[in-house]
Design a protein around this motif. Structure first.
Motif, PDB file in Angstrom:
ATOM      1  N   LEU A  34       0.855  -1.180   0.000  1.00 56.34           N
ATOM      2  CA  LEU A  34       0.000   0.000   0.000  1.00 56.34           C
ATOM      3  C   LEU A  34       0.893   1.231   0.000  1.00 56.34           C
ATOM      4  O   LEU A  34       1.887   1.272   0.718  1.00 56.34           O
ATOM      5  N   THR A  35       0.552   2.215  -0.810  1.00 56.31           N
ATOM      6  CA  THR A  35       1.314   3.469  -0.843  1.00 56.31           C
ATOM      7  C   THR A  35       0.720   4.439   0.179  1.00 56.31           C
ATOM      8  O   THR A  35      -0.417   4.252   0.634  1.00 56.31           O
ATOM      9  N   PRO A  36       1.451   5.504   0.513  1.00 57.54           N
ATOM     10  CA  PRO A  36       0.891   6.488   1.445  1.00 57.54           C
ATOM     11  C   PRO A  36      -0.437   7.079   0.974  1.00 57.54           C
ATOM     12  O   PRO A  36      -1.361   7.234   1.772  1.00 57.54           O
ATOM     13  N   ILE A  96     -15.691   1.002   1.776  1.00 59.18           N
ATOM     14  CA  ILE A  96     -14.618   0.069   2.103  1.00 59.18           C
ATOM     15  C   ILE A  96     -15.197  -1.339   2.196  1.00 59.18           C
ATOM     16  O   ILE A  96     -16.328  -1.526   2.643  1.00 59.18           O
ATOM     17  N   THR A  97     -14.437  -2.321   1.749  1.00 59.55           N
ATOM     18  CA  THR A  97     -14.853  -3.721   1.808  1.00 59.55           C
ATOM     19  C   THR A  97     -14.280  -4.368   3.067  1.00 59.55           C
ATOM     20  O   THR A  97     -13.469  -3.770   3.782  1.00 59.55           O
ATOM     21  N   THR A  98     -14.666  -5.608   3.296  1.00 60.87           N
ATOM     22  CA  THR A  98     -14.107  -6.371   4.415  1.00 60.87           C
ATOM     23  C   THR A  98     -12.589  -6.475   4.275  1.00 60.87           C
ATOM     24  O   THR A  98     -11.850  -6.327   5.254  1.00 60.87           O
ATOM     25  N   GLU A  99     -12.116  -6.699   3.052  1.00 59.16           N
ATOM     26  CA  GLU A  99     -10.662  -6.759   2.796  1.00 59.16           C
ATOM     27  C   GLU A  99     -10.009  -5.417   3.101  1.00 59.16           C
ATOM     28  O   GLU A  99      -8.915  -5.356   3.664  1.00 59.16           O
ATOM     29  N   GLY A 100     -10.669  -4.326   2.748  1.00 57.96           N
ATOM     30  CA  GLY A 100     -10.140  -2.996   3.043  1.00 57.96           C
ATOM     31  C   GLY A 100     -10.056  -2.742   4.540  1.00 57.96           C
ATOM     32  O   GLY A 100      -9.062  -2.191   5.033  1.00 57.96           O
ATOM     33  N   ILE A 101     -11.086  -3.137   5.262  1.00 52.00           N
ATOM     34  CA  ILE A 101     -11.078  -2.973   6.727  1.00 52.00           C
ATOM     35  C   ILE A 101      -9.957  -3.799   7.333  1.00 52.00           C
ATOM     36  O   ILE A 101      -9.216  -3.323   8.204  1.00 52.00           O
ATOM     37  N   ARG A 102      -9.813  -5.041   6.879  1.00 51.69           N
ATOM     38  CA  ARG A 102      -8.742  -5.914   7.379  1.00 51.69           C
ATOM     39  C   ARG A 102      -7.372  -5.292   7.116  1.00 51.69           C
ATOM     40  O   ARG A 102      -6.514  -5.253   7.994  1.00 51.69           O
ATOM     41  N   THR A 103      -7.195  -4.769   5.917  1.00 53.84           N
ATOM     42  CA  THR A 103      -5.925  -4.135   5.559  1.00 53.84           C
ATOM     43  C   THR A 103      -5.673  -2.898   6.409  1.00 53.84           C
ATOM     44  O   THR A 103      -4.573  -2.709   6.934  1.00 53.84           O
ATOM     45  N   LEU A 104      -6.673  -2.064   6.549  1.00 52.03           N
ATOM     46  CA  LEU A 104      -6.529  -0.836   7.334  1.00 52.03           C
ATOM     47  C   LEU A 104      -6.176  -1.160   8.786  1.00 52.03           C
ATOM     48  O   LEU A 104      -5.263  -0.555   9.363  1.00 52.03           O
ATOM     49  N   GLU A 105      -6.873  -2.119   9.363  1.00 48.44           N
ATOM     50  CA  GLU A 105      -6.577  -2.515  10.745  1.00 48.44           C
ATOM     51  C   GLU A 105      -5.186  -3.123  10.865  1.00 48.44           C
ATOM     52  O   GLU A 105      -4.469  -2.870  11.825  1.00 48.44           O
ATOM     53  N   GLY A 106      -4.796  -3.914   9.873  1.00 45.86           N
ATOM     54  CA  GLY A 106      -3.498  -4.578   9.921  1.00 45.86           C
ATOM     55  C   GLY A 106      -2.320  -3.646   9.717  1.00 45.86           C
ATOM     56  O   GLY A 106      -1.269  -3.811  10.343  1.00 45.86           O
ATOM     57  N   ILE A 107      -2.486  -2.662   8.838  1.00 44.14           N
ATOM     58  CA  ILE A 107      -1.371  -1.778   8.505  1.00 44.14           C
ATOM     59  C   ILE A 107      -1.223  -0.613   9.482  1.00 44.14           C
ATOM     60  O   ILE A 107      -0.158  -0.006   9.566  1.00 44.14           O
ATOM     61  N   THR A 108      -2.271  -0.307  10.233  1.00 42.30           N
ATOM     62  CA  THR A 108      -2.230   0.863  11.114  1.00 42.30           C
ATOM     63  C   THR A 108      -1.038   0.858  12.075  1.00 42.30           C
ATOM     64  O   THR A 108      -0.375   1.895  12.222  1.00 42.30           O
ATOM     65  N   PRO A 109      -0.691  -0.251  12.733  1.00 36.87           N
ATOM     66  CA  PRO A 109       0.501  -0.213  13.591  1.00 36.87           C
ATOM     67  C   PRO A 109       1.784   0.140  12.816  1.00 36.87           C
ATOM     68  O   PRO A 109       2.645   0.859  13.341  1.00 36.87           O
ATOM     69  N   ALA A 110       1.898  -0.322  11.570  1.00 38.49           N
ATOM     70  CA  ALA A 110       3.072   0.003  10.758  1.00 38.49           C
ATOM     71  C   ALA A 110       3.080   1.491  10.406  1.00 38.49           C
ATOM     72  O   ALA A 110       4.137   2.132  10.409  1.00 38.49           O
ATOM     73  N   VAL A 111       1.911   2.050  10.115  1.00 37.64           N
ATOM     74  CA  VAL A 111       1.813   3.478   9.794  1.00 37.64           C
ATOM     75  C   VAL A 111       2.174   4.309  11.030  1.00 37.64           C
ATOM     76  O   VAL A 111       2.910   5.295  10.934  1.00 37.64           O
TER      77      VAL A 111
END
Length: 155
Positions: A34-36, A96-111
């Motif tokens: 994912l890009t910024p 946002i889709t279920t995949e989008g929510i999963r990605t957003l939740e998963g990447i947030t600590p990295a961000v």
């Protein structure tokens, strides 16, 4: 002739390069592609379900051409859906889709880790002052941008 390190434009460009590199490193280490700008768009769609592309572009301060490509890539990755607008048949509502929510939740600590890494050489007080000054400078120059930031209508 002035040294580049005495020019705010040069330092801002350098800091942007650092910010993007740190974001990519953290996202990749966490297993995300994912890009910024994709992250910003996904987060904005998440908090504004049904937002249209034009409003999204204004909200995250990107031009309409760029946001079209971003939305296309997020849709292709299965993170968002585009549906015909009930208010304007020319517009597409983004959700946002279920995949989008999963990605957003998963990447947030990295961000969040990336944000800390970007300012790691500053004290807490200095980070607060930097953020205050960046907000002030950005707000005062917003209308000079080719893609000024806009609020969501009705907010």
């Amino acid at each position: 002739m002035r040294d580049n390190n005495d020019m705010p434009g040069h330092l801002i460009r350098r800091f942007q390069q650092i910010a993007v590199a740190v974001f990519h490193a953290e996202a990749e280490a966490a297993g995300y592609d994912l890009t910024p700008v994709q992250y910003a768009a996904l987060a904005a769609i998440s908090t504004n379900p049904g937002i249209d592309q034009v409003t999204l572009a204004g909200l995250i301060a990107y031009d309409r051409t760029t946001i079209t490509g971003v939305v296309d890539r997020l849709a292709h990755k299965g993170m968002i859906e585009r549906n015909a607008s009930s208010r304007d048949r020319r517009a597409r509502e983004l959700t946002i889709t279920t995949e989008g929510i999963r990605t957003l939740e998963g990447i947030t600590p990295a961000v969040e880790a990336a944000q800390k890494t970007m300012v790691r050489g500053l004290s807490t007080d200095e980070v607060e002052e930097l953020m205050r000054l960046l907000r002030k400078a950005t707000a005062s120059g917003n209308e000079l941008s080719r893609a000024p930031q806009r609020d969501v209508p009705g907010d």
